[in-house]
Design a protein around this motif. Sequence first.
Motif, mmCIF file in Angstrom:
data_model
loop_
_atom_site.group_PDB
_atom_site.id
_atom_site.type_symbol
_atom_site.label_atom_id
_atom_site.label_comp_id
_atom_site.label_asym_id
_atom_site.label_seq_id
_atom_site.Cartn_x
_atom_site.Cartn_y
_atom_site.Cartn_z
ATOM 1 N N THR A 226 0.845 -1.193 0.000
ATOM 2 C CA THR A 226 0.000 0.000 0.000
ATOM 3 C C THR A 226 0.884 1.247 0.000
ATOM 4 O O THR A 226 1.909 1.294 0.665
ATOM 5 C CB THR A 226 -0.907 0.053 1.246
ATOM 6 N N VAL A 227 0.444 2.219 -0.788
ATOM 7 C CA VAL A 227 1.195 3.474 -0.873
ATOM 8 C C VAL A 227 0.301 4.597 -0.384
ATOM 9 O O VAL A 227 -0.800 4.777 -0.894
ATOM 10 C CB VAL A 227 1.617 3.764 -2.334
ATOM 11 N N GLY A 228 0.776 5.335 0.608
ATOM 12 C CA GLY A 228 0.037 6.513 1.055
ATOM 13 C C GLY A 228 -1.178 6.223 1.917
ATOM 14 O O GLY A 228 -1.902 7.124 2.284
ATOM 15 N N GLU A 229 -1.421 4.943 2.250
ATOM 16 C CA GLU A 229 -2.602 4.626 3.072
ATOM 17 C C GLU A 229 -2.265 4.748 4.553
ATOM 18 O O GLU A 229 -3.128 4.980 5.380
ATOM 19 C CB GLU A 229 -3.069 3.174 2.820
ATOM 20 N N ILE A 230 -1.003 4.516 4.899
ATOM 21 C CA ILE A 230 -0.622 4.482 6.308
ATOM 22 C C ILE A 230 -0.497 5.910 6.836
ATOM 23 O O ILE A 230 0.021 6.789 6.151
ATOM 24 C CB ILE A 230 0.676 3.663 6.503
ATOM 25 N N THR A 231 -1.037 6.156 8.031
ATOM 26 C CA THR A 231 -1.076 7.523 8.560
ATOM 27 C C THR A 231 -0.102 7.682 9.717
ATOM 28 O O THR A 231 0.461 6.706 10.212
ATOM 29 C CB THR A 231 -2.481 7.847 9.091
ATOM 30 N N ASP A 232 0.040 8.924 10.154
ATOM 31 C CA ASP A 232 0.891 9.192 11.324
ATOM 32 C C ASP A 232 0.391 8.436 12.546
ATOM 33 O O ASP A 232 1.171 7.979 13.370
ATOM 34 C CB ASP A 232 0.902 10.698 11.635
ATOM 35 N N ALA A 233 -0.950 8.312 12.642
ATOM 36 C CA ALA A 233 -1.528 7.610 13.798
ATOM 37 C C ALA A 233 -1.094 6.141 13.799
ATOM 38 O O ALA A 233 -0.758 5.580 14.844
ATOM 39 C CB ALA A 233 -3.049 7.715 13.765
ATOM 40 N N ASP A 234 -1.095 5.532 12.594
ATOM 41 C CA ASP A 234 -0.659 4.124 12.505
ATOM 42 C C ASP A 234 0.793 3.990 12.950
ATOM 43 O O ASP A 234 1.160 3.055 13.661
ATOM 44 C CB ASP A 234 -0.750 3.612 11.056
ATOM 45 N N LEU A 235 1.614 4.946 12.508
ATOM 46 C CA LEU A 235 3.031 4.866 12.844
ATOM 47 C C LEU A 235 3.241 5.066 14.338
ATOM 48 O O LEU A 235 4.102 4.438 14.944
ATOM 49 C CB LEU A 235 3.832 5.909 12.043
ATOM 50 N N LYS A 236 2.400 5.937 14.926
ATOM 51 C CA LYS A 236 2.494 6.156 16.370
ATOM 52 C C LYS A 236 2.145 4.855 17.103
ATOM 53 O O LYS A 236 2.818 4.455 18.053
ATOM 54 C CB LYS A 236 1.551 7.288 16.782
ATOM 55 N N ASP A 237 1.064 4.196 16.643
ATOM 56 C CA ASP A 237 0.680 2.908 17.242
ATOM 57 C C ASP A 237 1.826 1.917 17.164
ATOM 58 O O ASP A 237 2.117 1.208 18.125
ATOM 59 C CB ASP A 237 -0.533 2.312 16.507
ATOM 60 N N ARG A 238 2.471 1.861 16.004
ATOM 61 C CA ARG A 238 3.561 0.900 15.837
ATOM 62 C C ARG A 238 4.732 1.216 16.747
ATOM 63 O O ARG A 238 5.398 0.327 17.250
ATOM 64 C CB ARG A 238 4.044 0.910 14.389
ATOM 65 N N ARG A 239 4.970 2.530 16.935
ATOM 66 C CA ARG A 239 6.082 2.906 17.809
ATOM 67 C C ARG A 239 5.786 2.449 19.238
ATOM 68 O O ARG A 239 6.652 1.915 19.919
ATOM 69 C CB ARG A 239 6.332 4.409 17.744
ATOM 70 N N ILE A 240 4.537 2.657 19.671
ATOM 71 C CA ILE A 240 4.164 2.223 21.023
ATOM 72 C C ILE A 240 4.294 0.705 21.133
ATOM 73 O O ILE A 240 4.847 0.183 22.100
ATOM 74 C CB ILE A 240 2.723 2.679 21.357
ATOM 75 N N LEU A 241 3.802 -0.008 20.108
ATOM 76 C CA LEU A 241 3.911 -1.468 20.131
ATOM 77 C C LEU A 241 5.371 -1.897 20.200
ATOM 78 O O LEU A 241 5.733 -2.811 20.927
ATOM 79 C CB LEU A 241 3.281 -2.069 18.862
ATOM 80 N N GLY A 242 6.211 -1.192 19.423
ATOM 81 C CA GLY A 242 7.623 -1.561 19.348
ATOM 82 C C GLY A 242 8.391 -1.238 20.620
ATOM 83 O O GLY A 242 9.228 -2.016 21.064
ATOM 84 N N GLU A 243 8.080 -0.079 21.225
ATOM 85 C CA GLU A 243 8.904 0.361 22.350
ATOM 86 C C GLU A 243 8.316 -0.038 23.689
ATOM 87 O O GLU A 243 9.030 -0.233 24.660
ATOM 88 C CB GLU A 243 9.061 1.886 22.307
ATOM 89 N N GLU A 244 6.958 -0.121 23.783
ATOM 90 C CA GLU A 244 6.335 -0.298 25.088
ATOM 91 C C GLU A 244 5.660 -1.649 25.277
ATOM 92 O O GLU A 244 5.348 -2.039 26.393
ATOM 93 C CB GLU A 244 5.291 0.818 25.318
ATOM 94 N N GLY A 245 5.389 -2.346 24.162
ATOM 95 C CA GLY A 245 4.738 -3.645 24.298
ATOM 96 C C GLY A 245 3.220 -3.560 24.191
ATOM 97 O O GLY A 245 2.652 -2.512 23.894
ATOM 98 N N PHE A 246 2.576 -4.702 24.470
ATOM 99 C CA PHE A 246 1.156 -4.862 24.188
ATOM 100 C C PHE A 246 0.540 -5.716 25.288
ATOM 101 O O PHE A 246 1.126 -6.718 25.706
ATOM 102 C CB PHE A 246 1.057 -5.567 22.832
ATOM 103 N N ILE A 247 -0.643 -5.315 25.794
ATOM 104 C CA ILE A 247 -1.339 -6.117 26.805
ATOM 105 C C ILE A 247 -2.780 -6.312 26.351
ATOM 106 O O ILE A 247 -3.453 -5.338 25.964
ATOM 107 C CB ILE A 247 -1.365 -5.407 28.187
#
Length: 332
Positions: A226-247
């Motif tokens: 996908t091109v241009g579909e991913i938003t800043d919000a998605d990237l923020k979610d991924r950063r939280i998942l990557g750095e802080e984990g998931f419960i």
Amino acid sequence: GKAPRRVVVASFSSHVHRVQQVLDAAAAHGRRVAFLGRSMVRNMTIAEDLGYLKVPDGVLIDYKKARDLPDDQIVYMSTGSQGEPMAVLSRMANLDHAIEPGPGDTVILASSLIPGNENAVYRVIDGLTKLGANVVHKGNAKVHVSGHAAAGELLYCYNILKPRNVLPVHGEYRHLMANARLAQDTGIPEERTLLAENGTVIDLRDGVAEAVGQLDLGFVYVDGSTVGEITDADLKDRRILGEEGFISVIVVVDATTGKVISGPEVHARGFAEDDSVFEDVKPKIAAALAEAAQSGVRDSHALSQVVRRTIGRWVNQSLRRRPMIVPLVIEA
């Protein structure tokens, strides 16, 4: 000194003059040259067709055939001088290429370090050094001068061309500004030197250039197909998942009384701790849900917010983490 074995030279695949120097030096020392990297092969084929690259007779050889030659008769001209992970040089340093550098091999990085690429380039230099190669680069030898014009050369250029309008390109804003000042020093009026950034619209009419608008250009993120579909919000979610984990928390409550029938089940991902650390918080979640039920809260969305707040506060205080929390409250 003489290079005892193979020589690898890395430079930009657009630097025709540098490749010419390598071809000439190889011809003078009885070595053959093989191009490595798709862009290098493609660009140099075009440069030769257009007459910009003069290839001495019998110097070029296909890299598959080059491997049959004695080591001291071969030069590889490759891409990847900026530490790009998929380019030839990085793959050599990771032993992920048909050509594996070793003791006695010489690798020459014929390029400047583009600011921001230092770590990637030093990683490649380290990798090659570990394999025993002798790495020659701008830091330890005179193998490269900047390809960018100095102020004096730009003045020389403006004085010869005497342009009516000047639009500096390339570099940061401060570089564009310095370039524009040089143009003004040669007598080009200030209103005819344009400072434009990405997206500036410039009209050229009757020999006069002027900025007439600005397009709103942001980043376009490419994610998988996908091109241009991913938003800043998605990237923020991924950063939280990557750095802080998931419960995830799953609770089943009685639809009429709001009492907890089953759970809460807590599953964590990306935590160093075992799931057993959450035993302490489970009674807190049950208590918070009971309290909410007494106040008459029955909506499963509202109940899941109660779960999120309770476990979020606990994890933040006891583990110093702010993970992504996905509560699921099921009414039975």
